[in-house]
Design a protein around this motif. Structure first.
Motif, mmCIF file in Angstrom:
data_model
loop_
_atom_site.group_PDB
_atom_site.id
_atom_site.type_symbol
_atom_site.label_atom_id
_atom_site.label_comp_id
_atom_site.label_asym_id
_atom_site.label_seq_id
_atom_site.Cartn_x
_atom_site.Cartn_y
_atom_site.Cartn_z
ATOM 1 N N MET A 72 57.234 17.345 30.308
ATOM 2 C CA MET A 72 56.273 18.114 31.094
ATOM 3 C C MET A 72 55.662 17.254 32.205
ATOM 4 O O MET A 72 55.407 17.744 33.300
ATOM 5 N N ILE A 73 55.465 15.958 31.930
ATOM 6 C CA ILE A 73 54.956 15.050 32.966
ATOM 7 C C ILE A 73 55.960 14.992 34.114
ATOM 8 O O ILE A 73 55.581 14.995 35.282
ATOM 9 N N ASP A 74 57.245 14.957 33.776
ATOM 10 C CA ASP A 74 58.298 14.891 34.800
ATOM 11 C C ASP A 74 58.293 16.095 35.730
ATOM 12 O O ASP A 74 58.682 15.985 36.888
ATOM 13 N N THR A 75 57.858 17.268 35.218
ATOM 14 C CA THR A 75 57.846 18.460 36.069
ATOM 15 C C THR A 75 56.713 18.423 37.089
ATOM 16 O O THR A 75 56.743 19.175 38.055
ATOM 17 N N LYS A 76 55.726 17.565 36.869
ATOM 18 C CA LYS A 76 54.589 17.384 37.787
ATOM 19 C C LYS A 76 53.854 18.695 38.070
ATOM 20 O O LYS A 76 53.421 18.950 39.180
ATOM 21 N N ASP A 77 53.690 19.518 37.035
ATOM 22 C CA ASP A 77 52.965 20.782 37.162
ATOM 23 C C ASP A 77 51.526 20.564 36.700
ATOM 24 O O ASP A 77 51.284 20.333 35.508
ATOM 25 N N PRO A 78 50.540 20.610 37.618
ATOM 26 C CA PRO A 78 49.147 20.335 37.242
ATOM 27 C C PRO A 78 48.582 21.320 36.211
ATOM 28 O O PRO A 78 47.659 20.980 35.481
ATOM 29 N N SER A 79 49.147 22.510 36.107
ATOM 30 C CA SER A 79 48.639 23.487 35.146
ATOM 31 C C SER A 79 48.993 23.116 33.700
ATOM 32 O O SER A 79 48.461 23.715 32.764
ATOM 33 N N GLN A 80 49.877 22.139 33.503
ATOM 34 C CA GLN A 80 50.301 21.744 32.158
ATOM 35 C C GLN A 80 49.564 20.521 31.625
ATOM 36 O O GLN A 80 49.873 20.055 30.532
ATOM 37 N N MET A 81 48.583 20.014 32.348
ATOM 38 C CA MET A 81 47.924 18.767 31.946
ATOM 39 C C MET A 81 47.283 18.861 30.562
ATOM 40 O O MET A 81 47.424 17.944 29.754
ATOM 41 N N GLN A 82 46.589 19.946 30.264
ATOM 42 C CA GLN A 82 45.954 20.079 28.950
ATOM 43 C C GLN A 82 47.000 20.168 27.845
ATOM 44 O O GLN A 82 46.837 19.607 26.773
ATOM 45 N N GLU A 83 48.102 20.834 28.118
ATOM 46 C CA GLU A 83 49.191 20.941 27.147
ATOM 47 C C GLU A 83 49.834 19.569 26.899
ATOM 48 O O GLU A 83 50.219 19.252 25.766
ATOM 49 N N ILE A 84 49.929 18.757 27.938
ATOM 50 C CA ILE A 84 50.467 17.400 27.800
ATOM 51 C C ILE A 84 49.557 16.578 26.895
ATOM 52 O O ILE A 84 50.019 15.902 25.970
ATOM 53 N N VAL A 85 48.260 16.636 27.148
ATOM 54 C CA VAL A 85 47.293 15.884 26.336
ATOM 55 C C VAL A 85 47.362 16.332 24.875
ATOM 56 O O VAL A 85 47.384 15.502 23.966
ATOM 57 N N THR A 86 47.427 17.628 24.656
ATOM 58 C CA THR A 86 47.512 18.156 23.288
ATOM 59 C C THR A 86 48.775 17.668 22.592
ATOM 60 O O THR A 86 48.735 17.260 21.426
ATOM 61 N N ALA A 87 49.899 17.675 23.296
ATOM 62 C CA ALA A 87 51.161 17.202 22.703
ATOM 63 C C ALA A 87 51.076 15.720 22.357
ATOM 64 O O ALA A 87 51.555 15.294 21.301
ATOM 65 N N LEU A 88 50.446 14.928 23.217
ATOM 66 C CA LEU A 88 50.302 13.491 22.933
ATOM 67 C C LEU A 88 49.379 13.254 21.739
ATOM 68 O O LEU A 88 49.656 12.389 20.891
ATOM 69 N N LYS A 89 48.313 14.014 21.641
ATOM 70 C CA LYS A 89 47.409 13.888 20.486
ATOM 71 C C LYS A 89 48.134 14.284 19.198
ATOM 72 O O LYS A 89 47.979 13.618 18.165
ATOM 73 N N ASP A 90 48.923 15.356 19.260
ATOM 74 C CA ASP A 90 49.693 15.770 18.089
ATOM 75 C C ASP A 90 50.699 14.693 17.691
ATOM 76 O O ASP A 90 50.894 14.430 16.505
ATOM 77 N N TYR A 91 51.327 14.076 18.683
ATOM 78 C CA TYR A 91 52.269 12.983 18.401
ATOM 79 C C TYR A 91 51.571 11.870 17.621
ATOM 80 O O TYR A 91 52.064 11.413 16.585
ATOM 81 N N VAL A 92 50.405 11.447 18.093
ATOM 82 C CA VAL A 92 49.675 10.358 17.431
ATOM 83 C C VAL A 92 49.260 10.780 16.025
ATOM 84 O O VAL A 92 49.426 10.016 15.065
ATOM 85 N N ALA A 93 48.734 11.987 15.876
ATOM 86 C CA ALA A 93 48.270 12.453 14.561
ATOM 87 C C ALA A 93 49.412 12.513 13.546
ATOM 88 O O ALA A 93 49.266 12.046 12.404
ATOM 89 N N ILE A 94 50.544 13.072 13.949
ATOM 90 C CA ILE A 94 51.677 13.179 13.021
ATOM 91 C C ILE A 94 52.240 11.793 12.723
ATOM 92 O O ILE A 94 52.579 11.477 11.584
ATOM 93 N N TYR A 95 52.323 10.948 13.748
ATOM 94 C CA TYR A 95 52.815 9.583 13.529
ATOM 95 C C TYR A 95 51.937 8.872 12.501
ATOM 96 O O TYR A 95 52.440 8.246 11.570
ATOM 97 N N GLN A 96 50.618 8.986 12.667
ATOM 98 C CA GLN A 96 49.711 8.320 11.732
ATOM 99 C C GLN A 96 49.890 8.867 10.319
ATOM 100 O O GLN A 96 49.909 8.095 9.357
ATOM 101 N N ARG A 97 50.014 10.174 10.192
ATOM 102 C CA ARG A 97 50.174 10.770 8.870
ATOM 103 C C ARG A 97 51.466 10.293 8.209
ATOM 104 O O ARG A 97 51.503 10.058 7.003
ATOM 105 N N GLU A 98 52.510 10.125 8.991
ATOM 106 C CA GLU A 98 53.797 9.705 8.444
ATOM 107 C C GLU A 98 53.936 8.188 8.284
ATOM 108 O O GLU A 98 54.903 7.728 7.689
ATOM 109 N N HIS A 99 52.985 7.414 8.831
ATOM 110 C CA HIS A 99 53.064 5.954 8.764
ATOM 111 C C HIS A 99 51.786 5.339 8.195
ATOM 112 O O HIS A 99 51.283 4.327 8.695
ATOM 113 N N SER A 100 51.242 5.971 7.182
ATOM 114 C CA SER A 100 50.105 5.452 6.431
ATOM 115 C C SER A 100 48.905 5.108 7.308
ATOM 116 O O SER A 100 48.218 4.116 7.076
#
Length: 179
Positions: free
Chosen positions: A86-114
């Protein structure tokens, strides 16, 4: 059979055999279309080899499909790759969705890696800043819980102390020479 074909595609991907990886992953998805891992790796292949904006959009769709099919929420990487696409598409309307996806990535990573943070956390913060999020932080955590009591987050100290040096005559494991 779908799992074996998928695994062959993943191995081919790791050995930079992209045509073979793509063929194996496509075959795996023809056999079993509800495999989140196959969609994730197929998206990676498409993103890596995409030449047109349509191919890039197809890769983005594969990451979204992997996320949707991962009902247990145990695969963190599709969230990261979706955000990067989504960052590659450079669409400013997707910024909140990008942030949410990154937060989800960190949360799931933490849950799966103690509770450990992803090793690329500084890059995640850079992506978040680029998307307009400058105040969110994640900390390593260990969840302590007993039955009937809410979990407690605790930060673990990761400082390592160097080992003391060995005595002089044990440096090489041999006895000093006497004449």
């Amino acid at each position: 059979m779908a799992g074996i074909t998928r695994d062959n595609g993943v191995r081919a991907y790791h050995f930079d055999m992209f045509k073979m990886a793509r063929e194996n992953l496509e075959e795996s998805l023809r056999i079993r279309s509800n495999d989140p891992y196959a969609h994730y790796y197929y998206g990676k292949i498409l993103k890596l080899t995409a030449r047109t904006s349509q191919e890039k959009l197809r890769a983005l769709g594969e990451f979204a499909q992997a996320i949707q099919l991962d009902r247990r929420k145990v695969i963190a990487e599709p969230y990261l790759y979706r955000a990067l696409s989504m960052i590659d598409t450079k669409d400013p309307s997707q910024m909140q969705e990008i942030v949410t996806a990154l937060k989800d990535y960190v949360a799931i990573y933490q849950r799966e890696h103690s509770g450990a943070l992803p090793p690329n956390m500084e890059v995640i913060y850079d992506y978040m800043q680029e998307a307009g999020e400058v105040s969110w932080t994640a900390t390593p955590a260990v969840n302590v819980s007993t039955k009937g009591i809410d979990p407690i987050g605790a930060k673990m100290e990761t400082t390592l102390r160097p080992a003391p040096p060995p005595p002089d005559n044990q440096t090489t494991g041999t006895q000093p020479i006497q004449s």
